[in-house]
Scaffold this active site. Structure first.
Site, short mmCIF file in Angstrom:
data_model
loop_
_atom_site.label_atom_id
_atom_site.label_comp_id
_atom_site.label_asym_id
_atom_site.label_seq_id
_atom_site.Cartn_x
_atom_site.Cartn_y
_atom_site.Cartn_z
N GLU A 52 2.59 5.01 -4.09
CA GLU A 52 2.61 5.94 -5.25
C GLU A 52 3.90 6.75 -5.28
OE1 GLU A 52 0.05 5.62 -3.02
OE2 GLU A 52 -1.08 4.31 -4.33
N ASP A 54 0.83 -1.21 0.00
CA ASP A 54 0.00 0.00 0.00
C ASP A 54 0.87 1.26 0.00
OD1 ASP A 54 -2.27 1.58 0.16
OD2 ASP A 54 -2.54 1.32 2.32
N ASP A 103 -9.21 3.15 -2.76
CA ASP A 103 -10.24 3.65 -1.83
C ASP A 103 -11.51 4.13 -2.51
OD1 ASP A 103 -8.24 3.07 -0.10
OD2 ASP A 103 -7.75 5.15 0.40
O1 MIG Z 1 -4.23 6.19 4.19
O2 MIG Z 1 -3.92 1.03 5.68
O3 MIG Z 1 -6.05 2.04 0.21
O4 MIG Z 1 -7.08 -0.09 1.68
O5 MIG Z 1 -7.14 0.19 4.46
C1 MIG Z 1 -4.96 5.01 4.18
C2 MIG Z 1 -5.08 1.77 5.75
C3 MIG Z 1 -4.02 3.86 4.10
C4 MIG Z 1 -5.12 2.98 2.19
C5 MIG Z 1 -5.58 1.74 1.50
C6 MIG Z 1 -6.65 1.08 2.33
C7 MIG Z 1 -6.12 0.77 3.70
C8 MIG Z 1 -5.63 2.05 4.35
N1 MIG Z 1 -4.63 2.69 3.51
#
Ligand code: MIG
Length: 687
Positions: A289, A286, A399
């Site tokens: 980017e 996650d 999201d």
């Molecule tokens: O700023 O880890 O897209 O699936 O639950 C949010 C917490 C960070 C973004 C991900 C989301 C995840 C969440 N993350």
């Protein structure tokens, strides 16, 4: 600026490259992977610049992926792939309705033009040039439950128990950032998840694999090994002064591993070993980017602005300046332009290759797995992506919200994502942000039951969204949907793996198979593999929808209580009635659907008995594929196949079954429909 042309494209050369194509009225522009708006991209502007976009509203130009492949479908048919790691924008008839203008933010791009006969061939041509897609383990095709906010091992275990008590199949439960110690990668909070290794095994014994999240940013904290090693080896991205660049994300201040550097890739990839040694077999990457909440420098500037505003009488301009200076802190172009990568000894500014960051984090993980457990498949998917990353992992679409609009967007994204190579993909079923009601979750599940990645995920602070979080009636409908997923497993897995081996797509739009005018326009129906067409219901309180049938098809309205609701529906427009508990599945003419028996999870699927539902007007053939689902042996051609042929004779059907290396299947039972809807039943025993 000079101009040249590439067939019918005009190319302007300069500091930025510009491609222009004059679209004809009937041209449809496909592709661009994970993006907003329609399957036909005409009318919008899109930007390839991997972005942590928390609110997917229609005006947003960029989401998490950079998928620079488009396909022009008109009198001229061709694909364009732009291999360029910086910002690229696609103005698809927004500024001028007939002008397709691609602007590349640099001059050193590789541009490919692909010509072939037909949309599918052009796509396959492209896909074969970017390499074979990633194969997750079989269990990753089961139903998966996630929520940001399962805060303790006890929470997770309660969820698992509820699946068992409610007789709902499930293969895995996700661990979001809650499991980490202070949001540090590769750590586990010992208080909330004591004896992690034992817990992982305990959950496996119950039938559930755990899938932890890994974030891109590494917390700055003395004595934290990942931080200390990164500093010592100089593995973090550097700022203008050559110091490790400081950004802030979850844990507060972090450094970003320089994933563009091969030594860093190997180092980070092997870090997953800590969790793999505890028995973990899958991860999601996650924030790669990479997402930046704020940078130190710009936060200081914002605080200065705030201080200057103190005790001032703020007019509208001053007030918005103050407000914006804080809201614009996140993911700012200025920050992306102020840190550097070390690529083969050369210092390169991040924004020049921004779109490769998540790609290389994910490649690093995949290559780490290969080294840690050679010949084993891992579940892996990433939020940020670039074309080519499909060789290492899947993607999820980030999201979204618990909105009906996002269910429709999910339908539209799937074929575009597939065209860009990402076969293993899916959305947060039920929606990430916001609160879902039972009806939305049911309808969304009816789509996701066909997506290779079938995961229900939602955000902390929002309504619980597990299948058993609603009324008894809702739970019961969802139970049937998930059970159907497991029954469809032989078909879903076969079609996925055949797409992988054949550089093909798993989801496609109708015009990949049908060349009538309506099929080119339809954006809310999809072909799933070779045999099926699906028409999900995506409007609240709807008990049906309009459907375009490009040919006669067999409609199977699946409901948990009565399995055998079949009818032949004729070519043309129809209004399809589908109550909340009904899942309409269309089987194409001279095609067949292969099913097995459902089970509590993928490991428990037996697979010795298959059943076939076929619609045969002349002759249908199906290639059933299977492999061990765990190893990489399929790459060496170690898989089994069963070729099934059904031939219609005067007043009977002739069935031929040919095996290659298949020992598992002992019995195949057939339900064959002719064009009058008459059914023939047969059973074939296999030695
Ligand atoms: O700023 O880890 O897209 O699936 O639950 C949010 C917490 C960070 C973004 C991900 C989301 C995840 C969440 N993350």
């Amino acid at each position: 600026m000079s101009q040249s042309s590439l067939d019918y494209l005009t190319v302007s050369l300069g500091e930025k490259l510009k491609l222009q194509y004059y679209m004809k009225a009937e041209d449809i522009i496909l592709g661009l992977g994970e993006n907003q708006r329609g399957i036909n991209k005409r009318g919008g502007i899109y930007e390839s610049y991997c972005t942590d976009e928390p609110l997917h509203t229609p005006g947003k130009k960029a989401l998490y992926g950079a998928h620079n492949f488009i396909l022009v479908d008109g009198p001229e048919r061709f694909g364009i792939f732009i291999d360029f790691p910086g910002r690229v924008s696609f103005d698809v008839g927004f500024t001028h309705k007939d002008m397709l203008e691609i602007t590349i933010n640099g001059s050193d791009a590789d541009i490919y033009m692909i010509k072939d006969k037909g949309l599918r061939n052009i796509t396959r041509h492209f896909l074969s040039s970017i390499g074979q897609a990633y194969a997750p383990p079989k269990w990753a095709f089961g139903y998966q439950q996630s929520r940001w906010g399962y805060e303790t091992a006890l929470d997770v275990e309660k969820i698992a128990n509820s699946f068992i008590e409610n007789d709902i199949p499930c293969d895995s439960i996700y661990l979001d950032i809650d499991y980490m110690k202070d949001f540090k990668d590769f750590t586990v909070d010992e208080e909330r998840f004591p004896n992690f290794g034992e817990f992982v095994q305990k959950m496996k014994a119950k039938g559930f694999r755990l899938v932890p999240i890994i974030d891109a940013g590494v917390k700055i904290e003395k004595d934290y090994d990942v931080y200390e090693e990164g500093i010592e080896k100089g593995y973090f991205c550097k700022d203008e002064k050559g110091e490790p660049f400081v950004a802030a994300v979850w844990p507060g201040k972090v450094h970003f591993p320089d994933f563009l550097n091969e030594d860093v890739q190997r180092w980070f990839g092997l870090k997953y070993k800590t969790l793999i040694d505890c028995g973990i077999e899958g991860f999601w990457n996650d924030m790669n980017e990479p997402a930046i909440f704020y940078s130190e420098k710009r936060l200081d500037q914002a605080i200065q602005v705030a201080k200057q505003s103190e005790n001032e009488n703020l007019d509208i301009y001053a007030f918005f300046k103050l407000k914006d200076v804080f809201t614009n802190l996140s993911n700012s172009p200025e920050d992306y332009g102020s840190f550097y990568h070390n690529v083969n000894g050369e210092n390169i500014k991040h924004d020049k290759l921004h779109n490769l960051y998540g790609f290389y984090m994910t490649k690093a993980a995949a290559e780490g797995f290969m080294e840690i457990k050679p010949n084993e498949r891992f579940l892996l998917f990433s939020r940020a992506s670039y074309i080519g990353m499909h060789r290492y992992s899947g993607i999820w679409t980030g999201d979204n919200n618990s909105w009906w609009e996002h269910l429709l967007l999910n339908i539209k994204m799937m074929p575009s994502i597939n065209m860009c190579g990402f076969l293993y993909s899916g959305a947060d079923t039920g929606g990430f942000g916001g609160d879902a009601n039972g009806q939305l979750l049911i309808r969304w599940m009816q789509l996701s039951l066909f997506t290779p990645l079938f995961r229900n995920h939602t955000a902390i602070g929002h309504r619980m969204q597990e299948p058993f979080a609603f009324e008894e009636e809702t739970t019961s409908i969802i139970r049937d949907i998930i059970k159907l997923r497991y029954a469809l497993f032989p078909y879903i897995y076969s079609e996925y793996m055949k797409a992988l081996h054949g550089n093909d797509v798993y989801f496609s739009i109708l015009s990949f198979e049908y060349d009538d005018l309506m099929s080119r326009r339809v954006e809310n129906q999809l072909l799933v593999g070779d045999s099926l067409m699906i028409c999900p219901i995506y409007e609240e309180n709807a008990t049906g929808r309009y459907v375009w049938l490009p040919e006669d098809m067999l409609l199977w309205k699946h409901r948990g209580d009565s399995q055998g609701n079949y009818s032949i529906v004729g070519k043309g427009h129809m209004y399809l009635e589908a109550g909340l508990e009904e899942i309409p599945i269309f089987i194409r003419k001279n095609k067949m659907l292969i099913l097995g028996k459902s089970a509590r999870n993928v490991d428990a699927l037996v697979g010795d008995e298959l059943s076939v539902i076929a619609f045969v007007d002349s002759k249908a053939t199906y290639r059933y594929y299977d492999d061990d689902g765990r190893s990489l042996e399929y790459q060496k051609g170690l898989y089994s196949e069963i070729l099934i042929e059904i031939q219609k004779n005067e007043d009977d059907f002739e069935i031929a079954v040919k095996y290659s290396r298949s020992e598992k299947v002992k019995k195949i039972s057939f339900e064959i429909f002719d064009s009058n809807g008459n059914i023939t039943r047969k059973t074939i025993l296999c030695k």
